[in-house]
Design a protein around this motif. Structure first.
Motif, PDB file in Angstrom:
ATOM      1  N   ILE A  57     -20.677 -21.147  66.891  1.00  0.00           N
ATOM      2  CA  ILE A  57     -22.081 -20.996  66.476  1.00  0.00           C
ATOM      3  C   ILE A  57     -22.991 -20.534  67.613  1.00  0.00           C
ATOM      4  O   ILE A  57     -24.126 -20.143  67.352  1.00  0.00           O
ATOM      5  N   SER A  58     -22.505 -20.578  68.855  1.00  0.00           N
ATOM      6  CA  SER A  58     -23.323 -20.119  69.983  1.00  0.00           C
ATOM      7  C   SER A  58     -23.131 -18.618  70.172  1.00  0.00           C
ATOM      8  O   SER A  58     -22.622 -18.151  71.196  1.00  0.00           O
ATOM      9  N   THR A  59     -23.541 -17.863  69.160  1.00  0.00           N
ATOM     10  CA  THR A  59     -23.356 -16.423  69.195  1.00  0.00           C
ATOM     11  C   THR A  59     -24.594 -15.719  68.662  1.00  0.00           C
ATOM     12  O   THR A  59     -25.218 -16.172  67.695  1.00  0.00           O
ATOM     13  N   PHE A  60     -24.942 -14.629  69.303  1.00  0.00           N
ATOM     14  CA  PHE A  60     -26.127 -13.846  68.943  1.00  0.00           C
ATOM     15  C   PHE A  60     -26.016 -13.283  67.536  1.00  0.00           C
ATOM     16  O   PHE A  60     -27.029 -13.076  66.859  1.00  0.00           O
ATOM     17  N   VAL A  61     -24.785 -13.065  67.074  1.00  0.00           N
ATOM     18  CA  VAL A  61     -24.563 -12.448  65.768  1.00  0.00           C
ATOM     19  C   VAL A  61     -25.113 -13.313  64.635  1.00  0.00           C
ATOM     20  O   VAL A  61     -25.562 -12.797  63.612  1.00  0.00           O
ATOM     21  N   LEU A  62     -25.119 -14.636  64.810  1.00  0.00           N
ATOM     22  CA  LEU A  62     -25.532 -15.532  63.740  1.00  0.00           C
ATOM     23  C   LEU A  62     -27.043 -15.787  63.696  1.00  0.00           C
ATOM     24  O   LEU A  62     -27.522 -16.428  62.754  1.00  0.00           O
ATOM     25  N   LEU A 165     -19.775 -13.464  56.784  1.00  0.00           N
ATOM     26  CA  LEU A 165     -18.474 -12.817  56.608  1.00  0.00           C
ATOM     27  C   LEU A 165     -18.140 -11.934  57.802  1.00  0.00           C
ATOM     28  O   LEU A 165     -17.019 -11.961  58.323  1.00  0.00           O
ATOM     29  N   ALA A 166     -19.122 -11.160  58.261  1.00  0.00           N
ATOM     30  CA  ALA A 166     -18.892 -10.261  59.403  1.00  0.00           C
ATOM     31  C   ALA A 166     -18.649 -11.047  60.682  1.00  0.00           C
ATOM     32  O   ALA A 166     -17.782 -10.686  61.496  1.00  0.00           O
ATOM     33  N   SER A 167     -19.402 -12.121  60.884  1.00  0.00           N
ATOM     34  CA  SER A 167     -19.242 -12.890  62.121  1.00  0.00           C
ATOM     35  C   SER A 167     -17.885 -13.582  62.170  1.00  0.00           C
ATOM     36  O   SER A 167     -17.241 -13.635  63.217  1.00  0.00           O
ATOM     37  N   LEU A 168     -17.423 -14.105  61.019  1.00  0.00           N
ATOM     38  CA  LEU A 168     -16.105 -14.747  60.985  1.00  0.00           C
ATOM     39  C   LEU A 168     -14.990 -13.718  61.107  1.00  0.00           C
ATOM     40  O   LEU A 168     -13.950 -13.994  61.713  1.00  0.00           O
ATOM     41  N   GLY A 169     -15.207 -12.540  60.510  1.00  0.00           N
ATOM     42  CA  GLY A 169     -14.176 -11.509  60.552  1.00  0.00           C
ATOM     43  C   GLY A 169     -14.171 -10.684  61.819  1.00  0.00           C
ATOM     44  O   GLY A 169     -13.221  -9.945  62.080  1.00  0.00           O
ATOM     45  N   GLY A 170     -15.239 -10.803  62.617  1.00  0.00           N
ATOM     46  CA  GLY A 170     -15.303 -10.072  63.880  1.00  0.00           C
ATOM     47  C   GLY A 170     -15.583  -8.595  63.727  1.00  0.00           C
ATOM     48  O   GLY A 170     -15.206  -7.791  64.579  1.00  0.00           O
ATOM     49  N   SER A 172     -18.630  -5.416  62.262  1.00  0.00           N
ATOM     50  CA  SER A 172     -20.042  -5.098  62.426  1.00  0.00           C
ATOM     51  C   SER A 172     -20.917  -5.718  61.341  1.00  0.00           C
ATOM     52  O   SER A 172     -20.736  -5.460  60.155  1.00  0.00           O
ATOM     53  N   VAL A 173     -21.899  -6.527  61.769  1.00  0.00           N
ATOM     54  CA  VAL A 173     -22.878  -7.079  60.843  1.00  0.00           C
ATOM     55  C   VAL A 173     -23.726  -5.961  60.247  1.00  0.00           C
ATOM     56  O   VAL A 173     -23.993  -5.923  59.039  1.00  0.00           O
ATOM     57  N   GLY A 244     -30.284   2.402  63.780  1.00  0.00           N
ATOM     58  CA  GLY A 244     -29.927   1.901  65.098  1.00  0.00           C
ATOM     59  C   GLY A 244     -31.117   1.601  65.970  1.00  0.00           C
ATOM     60  O   GLY A 244     -30.972   1.398  67.179  1.00  0.00           O
ATOM     61  N   THR A 245     -32.306   1.552  65.390  1.00  0.00           N
ATOM     62  CA  THR A 245     -33.516   1.270  66.169  1.00  0.00           C
ATOM     63  C   THR A 245     -33.535  -0.181  66.626  1.00  0.00           C
ATOM     64  O   THR A 245     -34.064  -0.501  67.688  1.00  0.00           O
ATOM     65  N   ALA A 246     -32.988  -1.069  65.818  1.00  0.00           N
ATOM     66  CA  ALA A 246     -32.958  -2.491  66.145  1.00  0.00           C
ATOM     67  C   ALA A 246     -31.629  -3.084  65.696  1.00  0.00           C
ATOM     68  O   ALA A 246     -30.999  -2.586  64.767  1.00  0.00           O
ATOM     69  N   THR A 247     -31.225  -4.143  66.361  1.00  0.00           N
ATOM     70  CA  THR A 247     -30.043  -4.887  65.934  1.00  0.00           C
ATOM     71  C   THR A 247     -30.417  -5.710  64.693  1.00  0.00           C
ATOM     72  O   THR A 247     -31.609  -5.920  64.409  1.00  0.00           O
ATOM     73  N   PRO A 248     -29.440  -6.199  63.933  1.00  0.00           N
ATOM     74  CA  PRO A 248     -29.773  -7.073  62.799  1.00  0.00           C
ATOM     75  C   PRO A 248     -30.615  -8.275  63.204  1.00  0.00           C
ATOM     76  O   PRO A 248     -31.499  -8.706  62.462  1.00  0.00           O
ATOM     77  N   THR A 249     -30.363  -8.816  64.394  1.00  0.00           N
ATOM     78  CA  THR A 249     -31.139  -9.967  64.861  1.00  0.00           C
ATOM     79  C   THR A 249     -32.591  -9.584  65.092  1.00  0.00           C
ATOM     80  O   THR A 249     -33.516 -10.295  64.673  1.00  0.00           O
TER      81      THR A 249
END
Length: 437
Positions: A57-62, A165-170, A172-173, A244-249
């Protein structure tokens, strides 16, 4: 211990705990603790478990997960979502099966705000179903579209389930968020098309009625004030990610900020709305993140026991066509969807399915989106789909489960048709992500 025996005991223990009422997150934690104790050297293995939980859970993707949940929660509790549905209703007075079509449109709108199928079914079912039955709609036409609308909640971005799903599967979000756009829109069109054609062929199942006449100037004004700004926020999020202007976060953070700005401009943001919005968003986010904490440990236990390598090898050596293997995997998801909710299904299946996906050479984005369509279908699949029981709980008196089952069947077939199209034409899913920057 053989890998298959370990896997059997793992799922048996998980099933027993869930049947006696233990929450999914706690059940996973307990069986993980038992597995760690047995496979990783007793108490010393718990140190590795803590590291696995921290890394999961300590990941920027989430980070987009709580952001998108907060955005939808504020829109809901401030009344912005309800006002959007009212404005949409003003423009549907001429459509056959108007209220049923409104259910699909409202489900798509709520999908952009909540991303939760059962929440969408509960809200729309409690408001639209009694009105449809009062207008003389057949039960199948008043219940079926509500069930179908819930599925759109996870297929219209921003979708928290897609991020999980993307974060668990590794993978692209951003790509999976963009990839679900075309299937989500296509599903909405297919459902609306079915409803309109059925209402035209059998008008007695969706009787026409005189809708209040609202001047065009007022409809345009209401749409410009209450419909366009929230939709622009969602379109902006998708656009920032696509180009690609911003990340999902970053896009999620900006979208959440603009949602608060909208609530202030509408004069709907007060202390009560803030407490309810932040409170419900925090509760849901914590629940999801607790479920995710079991993912890393579960994956590692599968690998350590030899289950991952054995299942992957077994799948690749089965004397069946790859298409049949794909179908079997989807059948498993439907079966699990009868008993547990979608995030938990992803947690259970992705560590097992993803090595097979890579072994078969399938695109994980394509597989993941097919899986998402299946996940939303599983919740309305008789006899134990969870949304069916949510619908039963809020349906009008005299509604039997068999009525709900019958209402769900046409929309289950529509979902199966969509999955077949996606399997036959992978570019339907992959074309838009391939154009991203």
């Amino acid at each position: 211990m053989d890998w298959w025996l370990f896997l059997l005991l793992f799922f048996l223990g998980l099933g027993v705990l869930m049947m006696i009422g233990v929450p999914v997150a706690i059940a996973f934690l307990l069986v993980n603790l038992a597995g760690v104790y047995y496979l990783w050297g007793g108490v010393s293995g718990f140190n590795q478990l803590i590291l696995s939980i921290d890394s999961s859970i300590s990941t920027f993707v989430l980070v987009p997960v709580p952001m998108f949940i907060l955005m939808g929660s504020i829109m809901f509790h401030s009344g912005i979502a309800q006002r959007m549905i009212e404005v949409l209703d003003q423009w549907l007075g001429f459509v056959a099966g108007r209220l049923a079509v409104l259910a699909i449109g409202a489900g798509a709108l709520l999908g952009t705000l909540t991303g939760m199928a059962m929440g969408s079914v509960a809200m729309l079912g409690s408001t639209l179903t009694p009105e449809m039955e009062r207008r003389g709609y057949a039960k199948s036409m008043s219940i079926g579209p509500i069930l179908a609308s819930g599925g759109l909640a996870i297929l219209i971005p921003p979708s928290t389930l897609a991020i999980i799903l993307a974060s668990l599967g590794g993978f692209s979000v951003a790509k999976i968020l963009i990839g679900i756009i075309v299937p989500g829109i296509l599903l909405a069109i297919m459902c609306i098309g079915y409803i309109v054609v059925r209402a035209m062929l059998r008008p007695e199942e969706a009787p026409a009625y005189e809708a209040p006449r609202i001047p065009l100037a007022q409809r345009l004004s209401d749409a410009a004030i209450y419909l366009v700004p929230p939709i622009c926020v969602v379109v902006m999020i998708i656009g920032l990610i696509f180009f690609g202007t911003a990340t999902p976060t970053e896009a999620a953070a900006l979208g959440t900020f603009l949602t608060f700005v909208l609530a202030i401009l509408y004069r709907k943001l007060n202390w009560q709305v803030l407490v309810k919005g932040v409170g419900s968003a925090t509760q849901l986010s914590v629940m999801i993140l607790i479920i995710l904490t079991g993912s890393a440990a579960f994956s590692q236990l599968l690998s350590f026991s030899g289950a991952t390598a054995a299942i992957t090898g077994l799948a690749s050596e089965l004397p069946v066509p790859p298409l049949l293997l794909l179908v079997l995997m989807q059948v498993i998801i439907v079966f699990l969807g009868m008993f547990i909710e979608q995030t938990s299904i992803v947690l259970v299946t992705i560590p097992i399915f993803l090595p097979i996906v890579h072994q078969m050479g399938w695109d994980p984005i394509w597989f993941g989106i097919i899986m998402m369509v299946n996940l939303e279908m599983a919740t309305i699949t008789p006899p134990f789909g969870l949304s069916l029981f949510v619908m039963k709980g809020i349906a009008t008196r005299g509604t039997a489960m068999i009525d709900i089952y019958r209402a769900a069947i046409p929309f289950i077939l529509i979902n199966i048709l969509l999955m077949a199209i996606m399997i036959a034409v992978p570019d339907l899913v992959l074309w838009l992500p391939s154009k991203m920057n």
